[in-house]
Design an enzyme around this catalytic site. Sequence first.
Site, PDB file in Angstrom:
ATOM      1  N   GLY A 128     -11.076  -2.475   5.387  1.00 48.16           N
ATOM      2  CA  GLY A 128      -9.731  -2.328   4.997  1.00 48.16           C
ATOM      3  C   GLY A 128      -9.120  -1.543   6.296  1.00 48.16           C
ATOM      4  O   GLY A 128      -7.629  -1.543   6.109  1.00 48.16           O
TER       5      GLY A 128
ATOM      6  N   THR B 161       0.698  -1.259  -0.022  1.00 51.23           N
ATOM      7  CA  THR B 161       0.077  -0.038   0.074  1.00 51.23           C
ATOM      8  C   THR B 161       0.904   1.026  -0.122  1.00 51.23           C
ATOM      9  O   THR B 161       0.626   2.186  -0.891  1.00 51.23           O
ATOM     10  CB  THR B 161      -0.962   0.007   0.970  1.00 51.23           C
ATOM     11  OG1 THR B 161      -1.811  -1.061   1.006  1.00 51.23           O
ATOM     12  CG2 THR B 161      -1.890   1.377   1.362  1.00 51.23           C
ATOM     13  N   VAL B 162       1.763   1.357   0.854  1.00 45.81           N
ATOM     14  CA  VAL B 162       2.841   2.670   1.093  1.00 45.81           C
ATOM     15  C   VAL B 162       3.524   2.605  -0.204  1.00 45.81           C
ATOM     16  O   VAL B 162       3.772   3.608  -0.865  1.00 45.81           O
ATOM     17  CB  VAL B 162       3.506   2.652   2.330  1.00 45.81           C
ATOM     18  CG1 VAL B 162       4.356   3.679   2.252  1.00 45.81           C
ATOM     19  CG2 VAL B 162       2.378   2.727   3.520  1.00 45.81           C
TER      20      VAL B 162
ATOM     21  N   VAL C 147       5.452   7.547  12.208  1.00 47.64           N
ATOM     22  CA  VAL C 147       4.334   8.002  13.324  1.00 47.64           C
ATOM     23  C   VAL C 147       3.489   8.868  12.772  1.00 47.64           C
ATOM     24  O   VAL C 147       4.055   9.848  12.122  1.00 47.64           O
ATOM     25  CB  VAL C 147       4.942   8.709  14.454  1.00 47.64           C
ATOM     26  CG1 VAL C 147       3.824   8.991  15.553  1.00 47.64           C
ATOM     27  CG2 VAL C 147       6.079   7.615  15.167  1.00 47.64           C
TER      28      VAL C 147
ATOM     29  N   LYS D 287       4.615   3.808  18.528  1.00 47.08           N
ATOM     30  CA  LYS D 287       4.764   5.077  18.311  1.00 47.08           C
ATOM     31  C   LYS D 287       5.144   5.975  19.418  1.00 47.08           C
ATOM     32  O   LYS D 287       5.829   6.978  19.259  1.00 47.08           O
ATOM     33  CB  LYS D 287       3.405   5.527  17.412  1.00 47.08           C
ATOM     34  CG  LYS D 287       3.262   4.638  15.990  1.00 47.08           C
ATOM     35  CD  LYS D 287       1.961   5.073  15.620  1.00 47.08           C
ATOM     36  CE  LYS D 287       1.490   4.252  14.288  1.00 47.08           C
ATOM     37  NZ  LYS D 287       0.210   4.308  13.846  1.00 47.08           N
TER      38      LYS D 287
ATOM     39  N   ILE E 277       0.810  12.962   9.056  1.00 45.94           N
ATOM     40  CA  ILE E 277       0.939  14.202   9.976  1.00 45.94           C
ATOM     41  C   ILE E 277       2.550  14.368  10.051  1.00 45.94           C
ATOM     42  O   ILE E 277       3.214  13.453  10.738  1.00 45.94           O
ATOM     43  CB  ILE E 277       0.494  14.001  11.178  1.00 45.94           C
ATOM     44  CG1 ILE E 277      -1.249  13.752  11.168  1.00 45.94           C
ATOM     45  CG2 ILE E 277       0.507  15.085  12.214  1.00 45.94           C
ATOM     46  CD1 ILE E 277      -2.013  12.920  12.322  1.00 45.94           C
TER      47      ILE E 277
ATOM     48  N   ASP F 168       0.464  -1.508  18.355  1.00 46.91           N
ATOM     49  CA  ASP F 168       1.039  -0.160  17.409  1.00 46.91           C
ATOM     50  C   ASP F 168       1.250   1.105  18.027  1.00 46.91           C
ATOM     51  O   ASP F 168       2.114   1.876  17.593  1.00 46.91           O
ATOM     52  CB  ASP F 168      -0.148   0.028  16.146  1.00 46.91           C
ATOM     53  CG  ASP F 168       0.091   1.049  15.299  1.00 46.91           C
ATOM     54  OD1 ASP F 168       0.973   0.877  14.173  1.00 46.91           O
ATOM     55  OD2 ASP F 168      -0.310   2.022  15.415  1.00 46.91           O
TER      56      ASP F 168
END
Length: 438
Positions: free
Chosen positions: A186, A14-15, A131, A204, A135, A200
Site C-alpha cells: 500500500g 485514507t486521510v 507537504v 511539493k 511533518i 508528486d
Amino acid sequence: MSTRIGIGLLGLGTVGAGVASILQTPEGRHPLIADLDLVRIAVRDRNRTRPIALDESILTTSPEAVVDDPAVDVVVEVMGGIEPARTLIMRAIAAGKSVVTANKSVIARHGEEIAAAAAAAGVYVLIEAAVGGGIPIIEPLKQSLGSNRIQRVSGIINGTTNYILSRMAEEGADYNAVLRDAQDLGYAEADPAADVEGLDAADKIAILSGLAFGGPIDRNGIYTAGISTLQSRDVDYATQLGYGVKLLAVAESMEPDPSHPTSLPLAVSVQPTLVPNDHPLAGVNGVNNAILVEGDPIGRVMFYGPGAGSGPTASAVVADILNIAGIRQLKPADGNLDPLLAASSWRACHLANKEQTSQRNYVRFKTENAPGVIGRIGSCFGDHNVSIQSIVQLEASDAGAEIVVITHVVGNGQMSAALKAIHAIEGVLSLDAHLGCL
C-alpha cells in the site's frame, strides 16, 4: 465561553477517515478539538463499508452540499485531484468559509489564485498537510523561520520512492521487484507514475519554494526526473563510493539575473541524487520524509518524520483546523487576517534556465575495455572546463568496461556539452546513467 465550529469534510478516504477519527475522539487531545463538530461529509458511495462508525445522516454524495451547508464554518478538502477540488475550494472561499486542504496538486498549480481569493474574502486557506504528511514545515516556513534569508530548501518528500531506494540499497534488490512489494504493502499506487516519476515531489517543492522565497513559480517548469529508469548497479556503485541515492527535491536561490533585475532566480529540481553518508539526509530511510532548510542566520534546520499515511497527514489537517479555531476563539471574524497564518507573497520569483544552474554530477559510461579510454574521457571533460573529483573503472570484461565519474560543481550547460563530446570519443559505447550529486 467557547463557540462551536462546524467542519465539512470533502472526502472520506485514507486521510479523511483519519481526520474524522480524531474529531470524534477528542479525549486527551487539545481542548479545542472538543469544540469542533463534524457536521457534513461528502463521499462517493454512501453504502460503502467504513473503518469508523459515523452518523449516516451527515453523509452526502454532493460535495457542493457540504460547502453550501450553513452549519459548516470550515471546509476540509481531502478528496485529491485538481478538479473538482479547485472549484470547491474557490466556492468555499466565495461563501466566506476558511479551507484546510492536503491537496498539493491544486496548491502547486493554483495556489496564487486561491491565496488571492482568500485574502479578498478575509478567510484562511491552510495547507500544512500538503507537504510532508505529519511533518510541520509549512507554518515554520511562514512563522518560525520568517526572520531568515532562506538560501536553500532540500528534501526527501516522497515516501514511496524513499522506500524503494532504501530497499535497493539495503538488499541490492531490483527496482521492479521492490516496486511490486511497495504496491502490495500500500506504499505505492497501482499506477505509481506520480511518485516514481517525481511528479508528486515536484508539486511539493513548488509549494515550499513559494513559501521559502516569497513568490510563486511555474510548477510546470520544474526540472523533474524520477527513479523508474534507475539501475540497481548505480545504487551499488554509490554505496561503494560512500553515498546513498535519494530522490531529492531542491530549491535554491541564485544571484540576480540582469535580464530579470526585479525577480529572484531560483534553481528548482527533482532528481535522483547521490547523498554523502555524512549528510543529514543520508540516514532518512523507508517511508520517512525529511526537509532541510538552510538560511541566514539560523544555519541548517531539518524537519524529519512520517511523510504520508492516515495518521500523520490527518494530524497535520487537524492542526490547521485548530489554528483557524484558535483565531476564531480569540476574536470574532472581522476580515482581518493574522499575517503569520495567511498566505502572502512579497517578491517576484522565476525559475532559472536549467542550463544556467550548477550541480555536482555522477555519470556512468559503458566503454570498450581498451587502454586510453579513461584518459580520453578525462581530457574531454577538461577541454570543457569540467573539474573531476574522481574517475574510476568499476567493472571490466571482454564485453566492455564501466567508467564512473563524479564531478565537482559545474554548470549544467557545460556538463551537457561535455557529455555530447564524450559520446563521440572512440571507445565510448554509451552513457548509461546521469544523476545529481551533493
